[in-house]
Design a protein around this motif. Structure first.
Motif, PDB file in Angstrom:
ATOM      1  N   PRO A 407      39.115 162.448 -40.631  1.00 49.35           N
ATOM      2  CA  PRO A 407      38.717 161.181 -40.535  1.00 49.35           C
ATOM      3  C   PRO A 407      38.385 160.477 -41.784  1.00 49.35           C
ATOM      4  CG  PRO A 407      37.726 162.769 -38.961  1.00 49.35           C
ATOM      5  CD  PRO A 407      38.338 163.584 -39.831  1.00 49.35           C
ATOM      6  N   LYS A 408      38.028 161.158 -42.944  1.00 47.51           N
ATOM      7  CA  LYS A 408      37.548 160.521 -44.045  1.00 47.51           C
ATOM      8  C   LYS A 408      38.669 160.390 -45.072  1.00 47.51           C
ATOM      9  CE  LYS A 408      32.563 162.093 -43.883  1.00 47.51           C
ATOM     10  NZ  LYS A 408      31.627 162.800 -44.648  1.00 47.51           N
ATOM     11  N   ASP A 409      39.714 161.256 -45.158  1.00 43.81           N
ATOM     12  CA  ASP A 409      40.704 161.042 -46.180  1.00 43.81           C
ATOM     13  C   ASP A 409      42.036 160.803 -45.407  1.00 43.81           C
ATOM     14  OD1 ASP A 409      40.808 163.563 -45.608  1.00 43.81           O
ATOM     15  OD2 ASP A 409      41.077 164.204 -47.602  1.00 43.81           O
ATOM     16  N   GLY A 410      42.248 160.932 -44.269  1.00 49.07           N
ATOM     17  CA  GLY A 410      43.467 160.813 -43.540  1.00 49.07           C
ATOM     18  C   GLY A 410      44.150 159.646 -43.823  1.00 49.07           C
ATOM     19  N   ASN A 411      45.640 159.556 -44.054  1.00 48.16           N
ATOM     20  CA  ASN A 411      46.420 158.430 -44.594  1.00 48.16           C
ATOM     21  C   ASN A 411      47.660 158.535 -43.541  1.00 48.16           C
ATOM     22  OD1 ASN A 411      47.963 160.728 -45.167  1.00 48.16           O
ATOM     23  ND2 ASN A 411      48.076 160.213 -47.475  1.00 48.16           N
ATOM     24  N   GLY A 412      47.704 158.941 -42.613  1.00 49.75           N
ATOM     25  CA  GLY A 412      48.658 158.814 -41.421  1.00 49.75           C
ATOM     26  C   GLY A 412      48.482 159.535 -40.354  1.00 49.75           C
ATOM     27  N   ASP A 425      53.272 160.960 -28.847  1.00 52.02           N
ATOM     28  CA  ASP A 425      52.103 161.214 -28.704  1.00 52.02           C
ATOM     29  C   ASP A 425      51.568 160.874 -30.076  1.00 52.02           C
ATOM     30  OD1 ASP A 425      49.564 162.451 -27.990  1.00 52.02           O
ATOM     31  OD2 ASP A 425      49.751 163.841 -29.852  1.00 52.02           O
ATOM     32  N   ALA A 426      52.360 161.014 -31.328  1.00 58.58           N
ATOM     33  CA  ALA A 426      51.567 160.577 -32.464  1.00 58.58           C
ATOM     34  C   ALA A 426      51.780 158.964 -32.426  1.00 58.58           C
ATOM     35  CB  ALA A 426      52.684 161.258 -33.659  1.00 58.58           C
ATOM     36  N   VAL A 427      52.833 158.592 -31.977  1.00 53.18           N
ATOM     37  CA  VAL A 427      53.040 157.097 -32.047  1.00 53.18           C
ATOM     38  C   VAL A 427      51.919 156.483 -31.291  1.00 53.18           C
ATOM     39  CG1 VAL A 427      54.545 155.213 -31.124  1.00 53.18           C
ATOM     40  CG2 VAL A 427      55.530 157.196 -32.607  1.00 53.18           C
ATOM     41  N   ARG A 428      51.575 156.887 -30.135  1.00 51.21           N
ATOM     42  CA  ARG A 428      50.450 156.321 -29.275  1.00 51.21           C
ATOM     43  C   ARG A 428      49.373 156.217 -29.980  1.00 51.21           C
ATOM     44  NH1 ARG A 428      52.940 159.635 -25.008  1.00 51.21           N
ATOM     45  NH2 ARG A 428      54.518 158.143 -23.814  1.00 51.21           N
ATOM     46  N   ARG A 429      49.005 157.515 -30.556  1.00 53.90           N
ATOM     47  CA  ARG A 429      47.787 157.656 -31.308  1.00 53.90           C
ATOM     48  C   ARG A 429      47.522 156.451 -32.403  1.00 53.90           C
ATOM     49  NH1 ARG A 429      46.592 161.759 -34.421  1.00 53.90           N
ATOM     50  NH2 ARG A 429      48.582 162.735 -34.296  1.00 53.90           N
ATOM     51  N   ALA A 430      48.762 156.342 -32.893  1.00 53.90           N
ATOM     52  CA  ALA A 430      48.891 155.202 -34.051  1.00 53.90           C
ATOM     53  C   ALA A 430      48.635 153.869 -33.792  1.00 53.90           C
ATOM     54  CB  ALA A 430      50.148 155.390 -34.891  1.00 53.90           C
ATOM     55  N   VAL A 431      49.282 153.611 -32.547  1.00 56.73           N
ATOM     56  CA  VAL A 431      48.980 152.397 -31.910  1.00 56.73           C
ATOM     57  C   VAL A 431      47.615 151.980 -31.435  1.00 56.73           C
ATOM     58  CG1 VAL A 431      49.580 150.810 -29.822  1.00 56.73           C
ATOM     59  CG2 VAL A 431      51.396 152.065 -30.891  1.00 56.73           C
ATOM     60  N   GLU A 432      46.985 153.393 -30.783  1.00 55.81           N
ATOM     61  CA  GLU A 432      45.505 153.109 -30.384  1.00 55.81           C
ATOM     62  C   GLU A 432      44.505 152.731 -31.635  1.00 55.81           C
ATOM     63  OE1 GLU A 432      44.812 156.636 -28.284  1.00 55.81           O
ATOM     64  OE2 GLU A 432      46.094 155.971 -26.583  1.00 55.81           O
ATOM     65  N   PHE A 433      44.933 153.519 -32.749  1.00 53.93           N
ATOM     66  CA  PHE A 433      44.070 153.178 -33.921  1.00 53.93           C
ATOM     67  C   PHE A 433      44.194 151.860 -34.254  1.00 53.93           C
ATOM     68  CE2 PHE A 433      42.829 153.643 -38.321  1.00 53.93           C
ATOM     69  CZ  PHE A 433      41.971 154.492 -38.504  1.00 53.93           C
ATOM     70  N   TYR A 434      45.543 151.465 -34.590  1.00 49.44           N
ATOM     71  CA  TYR A 434      45.797 150.180 -34.935  1.00 49.44           C
ATOM     72  C   TYR A 434      44.959 149.086 -34.080  1.00 49.44           C
ATOM     73  CZ  TYR A 434      48.610 145.969 -35.459  1.00 49.44           C
ATOM     74  OH  TYR A 434      49.205 144.492 -35.918  1.00 49.44           O
TER      75      TYR A 434
END
Length: 471
Positions: A407-412, A425-434
């Motif tokens: 959470p502190k230094d993630g970049n993707g 699943d990774a795409v959905r997590r990306a969309v939710e974070f966005y």
């Protein structure tokens, strides 16, 4: 330290893929550290920038003396030696000829024959992929008795183990290597001559273009039948990440962009998204997550996962832009998909300027690769504040940290299983974070702060050369 950097391609003189980028950038970074680095390259038909003729270059091969010419050029201040032998190299393409074995076998021997002609005696010869790997075998056998050659060491960089340079026994006979090298502990590989294997066996040090790929190729899954050999040579095997040219890939000075921006002016990045949507005839939806892909349409790049996942991505409200060429079956599927889905655009071509605009205009960059020795796309996208969604393999695993686990230094966003479900699943997590908003700006700023310039990698290569010298 004196280094001869031998490769089949070097940008801008000749480029097909990532090897050309490396050969065009790493020698310059090494010279910036004070090393005397020079490049050896075949002179292909398309190379016009010839600045000097250094004289005849005799290469004894195939039972006869063939006379080439040694020409000189330069790339960003780095001297380049061009092996000019028109019967083998005066052709429009770099690769994909039936006599590629003869072409690059000749080049491997010419690498060593050019040294007295150029009057340049390196401490280390740095070989790259199968096209120059056989020079390590020549150096340790045919030239081992030469006083000036005896102290030279060799380093082999494996950029992609999938391409090994496999040819018949007849080529081995033509090349004139000592008969005792035709052996399972030499250059022979299941009844064939294997250039890459020869380099692995005879080079003093071997490296790949990422630490994770160096570990992966020692397994059956990624080792392309050389995993046993590589495990037996593990003590001299390592991985060094490639870099990118920060002058070429710089959103604050990129001439291809609709709007230049930096880490401190990230809000200006939106201009590029709007422009890309307009250029691609996508709906002008500033809040829609826009995913970009720049690369080859091949299985290695995970295009089978991408084609299967795009309809579900569009249902999430996303938009997708694809740029690249490749296998016809994937190109056909991409065309069909683009005709059917209004939120997906496929540019089946090579377009350097458009690639820059996709890196800048997208919110996310997709690399669902089946394997990826290093990968440059994720480094470029991070430089542009475009968050990568990647499969954790090879260099992707070494450069992209999942925000969920870090959470502190993630970049993707990353996934491990090579499946459509894991990718989605990774795409959905990306969309939710966005859409959640929290942490989005800081994540992009953190991405843009990552240093993937060649400076750090060049220092690691200099250390590798030093190790080779005491091998």
């Amino acid at each position: 330290m004196k280094v001869l950097f031998a490769a089949a391609e070097a940008y801008p003189l000749a480029k097909v893929g990532g090897l050309g980028d490396v050969a065009g950038s790493l020698p310059k970074a090494l010279r910036d550290l004070g090393h005397d680095v020079r490049i050896a390259l075949p002179r292909y038909g398309g190379i016009r920038d010839v600045r000097d003729d250094l004289g005849p270059l005799a290469v004894r091969i195939g039972g006869e003396g063939l006379e080439a010419q040694l020409k000189a050029s330069q790339v960003d201040g780095v001297p380049v030696y061009l092996v000019d032998y028109p019967p083998l190299f005066d052709r429009p393409k770099v690769y994909e000829y039936e006599d590629d074995g003869k072409r690059f076998g000749f080049f491997c021997k010419a690498i060593l024959e050019l040294l007295p002609v150029a009057d340049f005696w390196p401490d280390v010869i740095h070989l790259n992929d199968w096209h120059s790997a056989l020079a390590a075998a020549y150096l340790k056998t045919t030239y081992a008795g030469g006083e000036r050659y005896r102290g030279i060491r060799s380093v082999l960089t494996i950029h992609n183990l999938g391409h090994q340079g496999l040819f018949g026994r007849d080529l081995f006979d033509w090349l004139g290597l000592p008969p005792d090298t035709w052996h399972p502990e030499g250059v022979e590989f299941y009844g064939q001559l294997n250039f890459m294997k020869a380099g692995i066996v005879y080079a003093d040090r071997v490296n790949t273009v990422s630490p994770t790929y160096a570990a992966e190729i020692q397994t059956e899954e990624y080792g392309c039948k050389l995993d046993g050999l590589l495990r037996s040579r593990a003590a001299k095997l390592s991985g060094i990440l490639n870099g990118i040219d920060h002058d070429v890939w710089n959103p604050s000075r990129d001439p291809h962009l609709a709007g230049k921006y930096s880490k401190s002016t990230l809000e200006r990045k939106a201009t590029n998204k709007k422009s890309l949507q307009e250029e691609s005839s996508l709906a002008a939806r500033p809040k829609a997550p826009l995913f970009g892909f720049v690369g080859r349409a091949t299985e290695q790049k995970g295009v089978d996962l991408l084609v299967a996942a795009i309809p579900e991505m569009l249902k999430l409200g996303a938009q997708v832009v694809f740029l690249g060429t490749g296998e016809k079956r994937y190109e056909d599927e991409l065309v069909t998909l683009a005709r059917r889905e209004s939120g997906f655009v496929a540019y089946l071509k090579y377009d350097e300027a458009l690639a820059h605009r996709i890196y800048a205009g997208s919110d996310f960059f997709l690399m669902p690769s089946k394997f990826e020795p290093c990968g440059l796309g994720q480094m470029i996208s991070l430089r542009y504040g475009t968050i990568p969604v990647v499969r954790a393999t090879g260099g992707l695993a070494d450069t992209v940290r999942d925000i969920g686990a870090n959470p502190k230094d993630g970049n993707g966003f990353t996934f491990r299983d090579y499946s459509v479900a894991a990718f989605l699943d990774a795409v959905r997590r990306a969309v939710e974070f966005y859409r959640g908003g929290r942490g989005w700006k800081s994540m992009r700023q953190r991405a843009m702060s990552t240093d993937f310039s060649w400076g750090a990698s060049a220092k690691e290569y200099a250390a590798l050369y030093s190790q080779a010298l005491v091998a």
